[in-house]
Design a protein around this motif. Structure first.
Motif, PDB file in Angstrom:
ATOM      1  N   LEU A  54       1.140  -1.356   0.124  1.00 13.11           N
ATOM      2  CA  LEU A  54       0.400  -0.596   0.111  1.00 13.11           C
ATOM      3  C   LEU A  54       0.971   1.806   0.430  1.00 13.11           C
ATOM      4  N   ARG A  55       2.004   1.045   1.215  1.00  7.50           N
ATOM      5  CA  ARG A  55       2.929   2.214   1.201  1.00  7.50           C
ATOM      6  C   ARG A  55       3.398   2.998  -0.067  1.00  7.50           C
ATOM      7  N   ALA A  56       3.649   1.189  -1.147  1.00  6.90           N
ATOM      8  CA  ALA A  56       4.500   1.696  -2.432  1.00  6.90           C
ATOM      9  C   ALA A  56       3.793   1.944  -3.575  1.00  6.90           C
ATOM     10  N   TYR A  57       2.544   1.854  -3.445  1.00  7.59           N
ATOM     11  CA  TYR A  57       1.507   2.794  -4.270  1.00  7.59           C
ATOM     12  C   TYR A  57       1.338   3.895  -3.977  1.00  7.59           C
ATOM     13  N   LEU A  58       0.944   4.614  -3.189  1.00  7.86           N
ATOM     14  CA  LEU A  58       0.900   5.135  -2.225  1.00  7.86           C
ATOM     15  C   LEU A  58       2.374   6.694  -2.822  1.00  7.86           C
ATOM     16  N   ASP A  59       3.069   5.990  -2.763  1.00  9.49           N
ATOM     17  CA  ASP A  59       4.152   6.401  -3.146  1.00  9.49           C
ATOM     18  C   ASP A  59       4.287   7.365  -4.269  1.00  9.49           C
ATOM     19  N   ALA A  60       3.886   6.101  -5.131  1.00 11.72           N
ATOM     20  CA  ALA A  60       4.320   6.162  -6.360  1.00 11.72           C
ATOM     21  C   ALA A  60       3.400   7.056  -6.749  1.00 11.72           C
ATOM     22  N   MET A  61       1.956   7.177  -6.440  1.00  5.80           N
ATOM     23  CA  MET A  61       1.747   8.700  -7.005  1.00  5.80           C
ATOM     24  C   MET A  61       1.988   9.800  -7.020  1.00  5.80           C
ATOM     25  N   LEU A  62       2.358   9.718  -4.823  1.00  8.44           N
ATOM     26  CA  LEU A  62       3.481  10.921  -4.647  1.00  8.44           C
ATOM     27  C   LEU A  62       3.814  10.971  -6.303  1.00  8.44           C
ATOM     28  N   ALA A  63       5.135  11.040  -6.546  1.00  9.48           N
ATOM     29  CA  ALA A  63       5.897  10.554  -7.648  1.00  9.48           C
ATOM     30  C   ALA A  63       5.510  10.913  -8.588  1.00  9.48           C
ATOM     31  N   GLU A  64       3.551  10.330  -8.906  1.00 10.41           N
ATOM     32  CA  GLU A  64       2.797  11.031 -10.444  1.00 10.41           C
ATOM     33  C   GLU A  64       4.169   9.336 -11.180  1.00 10.41           C
ATOM     34  N   ASP A  65       4.109   8.350 -10.418  1.00  9.68           N
ATOM     35  CA  ASP A  65       5.007   7.383 -11.609  1.00  9.68           C
ATOM     36  C   ASP A  65       4.332   6.339 -11.297  1.00  9.68           C
ATOM     37  N   TYR A  66       3.206   6.663 -12.918  1.00  9.13           N
ATOM     38  CA  TYR A  66       1.710   6.035 -13.340  1.00  9.13           C
ATOM     39  C   TYR A  66       2.159   4.441 -13.389  1.00  9.13           C
ATOM     40  N   ALA A  67       3.600   4.075 -14.082  1.00  6.48           N
ATOM     41  CA  ALA A  67       3.721   3.073 -14.492  1.00  6.48           C
ATOM     42  C   ALA A  67       3.657   2.003 -13.057  1.00  6.48           C
ATOM     43  N   SER A  68       4.261   2.846 -12.495  1.00  4.26           N
ATOM     44  CA  SER A  68       4.251   1.533 -11.250  1.00  4.26           C
ATOM     45  C   SER A  68       3.100   1.471 -10.517  1.00  4.26           C
ATOM     46  N   MET A  69       2.650   2.510  -9.776  1.00  6.49           N
ATOM     47  CA  MET A  69       1.124   2.411 -10.117  1.00  6.49           C
ATOM     48  C   MET A  69       0.594   1.503 -10.440  1.00  6.49           C
ATOM     49  N   TYR A  70       0.315   1.685 -11.227  1.00  9.26           N
ATOM     50  CA  TYR A  70      -0.287   0.793 -11.966  1.00  9.26           C
ATOM     51  C   TYR A  70      -0.314  -1.084 -11.794  1.00  9.26           C
ATOM     52  N   SER A  71       1.564  -1.492 -12.036  1.00 10.67           N
ATOM     53  CA  SER A  71       1.629  -2.806 -11.680  1.00 10.67           C
ATOM     54  C   SER A  71       1.394  -2.794 -10.110  1.00 10.67           C
ATOM     55  N   LEU A  72       0.719  -2.301  -9.330  1.00 11.79           N
ATOM     56  CA  LEU A  72       0.257  -2.486  -8.501  1.00 11.79           C
ATOM     57  C   LEU A  72      -1.331  -2.871  -8.109  1.00 11.79           C
ATOM     58  N   ILE A  73      -1.728  -2.541  -8.728  1.00  9.75           N
ATOM     59  CA  ILE A  73      -3.071  -3.509  -8.711  1.00  9.75           C
ATOM     60  C   ILE A  73      -3.080  -4.633  -9.437  1.00  9.75           C
ATOM     61  N   THR A  74      -4.729  -5.123  -8.858  1.00 10.03           N
ATOM     62  CA  THR A  74      -4.656  -5.937  -9.483  1.00 10.03           C
ATOM     63  C   THR A  74      -4.950  -7.301 -10.823  1.00 10.03           C
ATOM     64  N   GLN A  75      -4.644  -7.822 -11.101  1.00  7.73           N
ATOM     65  CA  GLN A  75      -5.129  -8.360 -12.738  1.00  7.73           C
ATOM     66  C   GLN A  75      -6.557  -7.697 -13.404  1.00  7.73           C
ATOM     67  N   SER A  76      -7.243  -7.457 -11.981  1.00  8.06           N
ATOM     68  CA  SER A  76      -8.299  -8.023 -12.499  1.00  8.06           C
ATOM     69  C   SER A  76      -8.922  -5.956 -13.315  1.00  8.06           C
ATOM     70  N   SER A  77      -8.300  -4.919 -12.224  1.00  7.81           N
ATOM     71  CA  SER A  77      -8.616  -3.894 -12.707  1.00  7.81           C
ATOM     72  C   SER A  77      -7.812  -3.637 -13.386  1.00  7.81           C
ATOM     73  N   ARG A  78      -6.241  -3.910 -13.798  1.00  8.19           N
ATOM     74  CA  ARG A  78      -6.015  -3.763 -15.218  1.00  8.19           C
ATOM     75  C   ARG A  78      -6.554  -3.997 -16.110  1.00  8.19           C
ATOM     76  N   GLY A  79      -7.442  -5.386 -16.405  1.00 10.84           N
ATOM     77  CA  GLY A  79      -8.466  -5.834 -17.743  1.00 10.84           C
ATOM     78  C   GLY A  79      -9.190  -4.900 -17.182  1.00 10.84           C
ATOM     79  N   ALA A  80      -9.310  -3.905 -16.779  1.00  8.01           N
ATOM     80  CA  ALA A  80     -10.653  -2.945 -16.698  1.00  8.01           C
ATOM     81  C   ALA A  80     -10.288  -1.558 -17.381  1.00  8.01           C
ATOM     82  N   ILE A  81      -8.668  -1.309 -17.453  1.00  7.68           N
ATOM     83  CA  ILE A  81      -8.021   0.408 -17.891  1.00  7.68           C
ATOM     84  C   ILE A  81      -6.897  -0.377 -18.033  1.00  7.68           C
TER      85      ILE A  81
END
Length: 395
Positions: A54-81
């Protein structure tokens, strides 16, 4: 039979005693009986803590590192967007918010073997609307021994759940003016004329008078105007320069045949008034659009690009009036999330003396070089000429 039974008991006791003696001696040096049995090797896979993901995701959000954020969401979430749309959702929302920085803190985390429930708080520090704070709840799922976040639009703002959007409508205040030391306008938002000629339509006897009046109005020398006029095919429009409505109306230039004065309202710069020092404005470039949106610009403004116009941008722009809407998927406005009034722009007064500046530029007569006129005691710059110059109105 009894005697035989007693002998067997004695033999059994002797065996026990012998075993105890041997076991007692195995701890001594030179003992031959092993004290422990070999154990099987067991490989243990450690599942990472859910709060680390969770902290890795939120830290990536602060840095606007969307590639890292995307890699930290579930497979079903990635399948939807897609990753591209995922990054665009965040970028568009942060731009609409005019978000300049973001803070978070984790409120709670309840972990089960395969699923964790998390709650966290986000504070968006915005340029227009102040702080916008929200609490969020979602799940982390264990996938391939890694925790992944269940994502939806509501994790940007709860109001965006279901694919809704943020839309900011803003209105810019009039840009501030730039004056000389005596209060004469050098750059101002005003009504002006784009001055030009129609080739072949100026009466030959009036050419010198027309070219000289245009020189006084626009700062373009008569010989340059004449050369351009003569090089155009008859009937074609010959652009010359710009002049204020006040100056054009007072000059009587529109009474001559062949003269064209097209009115417009825009940023207007007095000709020959320190263009290299004052600078000019341009529209925001695509490369800088996100940065200016975060500062509260709508994206359609002109910004200072050089000189005093650039240096004084924060004064000359003021602050936009803006309304932040929650919009449905079809773009229909549903609710107002935030609203702010405009702050008027400030004007800037220079130490330059407009009349002296024009005399100094005329003295250069188009030759390459520079002139700086300063007050000895104070260091104030009264005139600053760099030649060849340019007309900021061209921009």
């Amino acid at each position: 039979v009894d005697r035989y039974g007693d002998q067997m008991k004695h033999l059994h006791l002797l065996k026990i005693l012998l075993t105890l003696v041997l076991l007692a001696g195995c701890g001594r040096d030179g003992g031959t009986i092993p004290t422990s049995l070999p154990t099987a090797q067991v490989n243990v896979t450690h599942v990472p803590d859910a709060d680390v993901a969770l902290r890795a995701y939120l830290d990536a959000m602060l840095a606007e590192d969307y590639a890292s954020m995307y890699s930290l969401i579930t497979q079903s979430s990635r399948g939807a967007i897609s990753e591209e749309d995922f990054a665009k959702r965040y970028t568009d929302a942060l731009n609409a918010l005019s978000a300049q920085s973001v803070e978070y803190n984790i409120l709670s985390l309840l972990t089960a073997p395969q699923k964790s429930q998390v709650s966290f708080h986000i504070n968006y520090h915005t340029g227009l609307f102040g702080d916008i704070q929200r609490d969020f709840n979602t799940n982390l799922l264990l996938e391939n021994s890694q925790w992944r976040l269940e994502w939806n639009d509501g994790l940007i703002l709860p109001e965006l759940a279901g694919g809704k959007r943020l839309i900011a409508n803003s209105v810019s205040p009039a840009r501030g003016d730039i004056y000389d030391r005596n209060g004469n306008a050098i750059a101002t938002q005003t009504d002006a004329y784009a001055m030009g000629l129609v080739a072949g339509e100026v009466t030959p006897d009036n050419e010198s008078a027309v070219f000289n009046k245009l020189w006084q109005l626009t700062g373009v020398r008569p010989e340059i105007i004449r050369d351009n006029y003569q090089n155009y095919e008859p009937g074609n429009y010959v652009p010359v320069g710009e002049a204020s409505t006040r100056a054009v109306d007072a000059s009587g230039i529109r009474n001559f045949t062949g003269v064209r004065a097209t009115p417009y309202t825009s940023r207007f710069y007095e000709p020959n008034s320190a263009p290299n020092a004052v600078g000019y404005t341009l529209f925001i470039s695509p490369e800088e659009m996100n940065a200016y949106r975060r500062l509260g610009y709508s994206g359609g403004e002109r910004i200072g690009w050089e000189g005093v116009e650039k240096w004084g941008e924060s004064y000359l722009h003021g602050r936009n009036a803006a309304t932040l809407y929650i919009a449905a998927v079809d773009g229909t406005y549903e609710t107002v999330l935030a609203q702010v009034d405009s702050e008027p722009a400030a004007s800037i007064t220079l130490t330059i003396d407009k009349d002296l500046q024009e005399q100094a530029q005329e003295a250069m007569d188009g030759l390459p070089g520079a002139i700086i006129v300063m007050e000895v005691d104070t260091g104030r710059v009264l005139a600053m000429v760099s030649s060849p110059g340019f007309d900021p109105n061209w921009y």
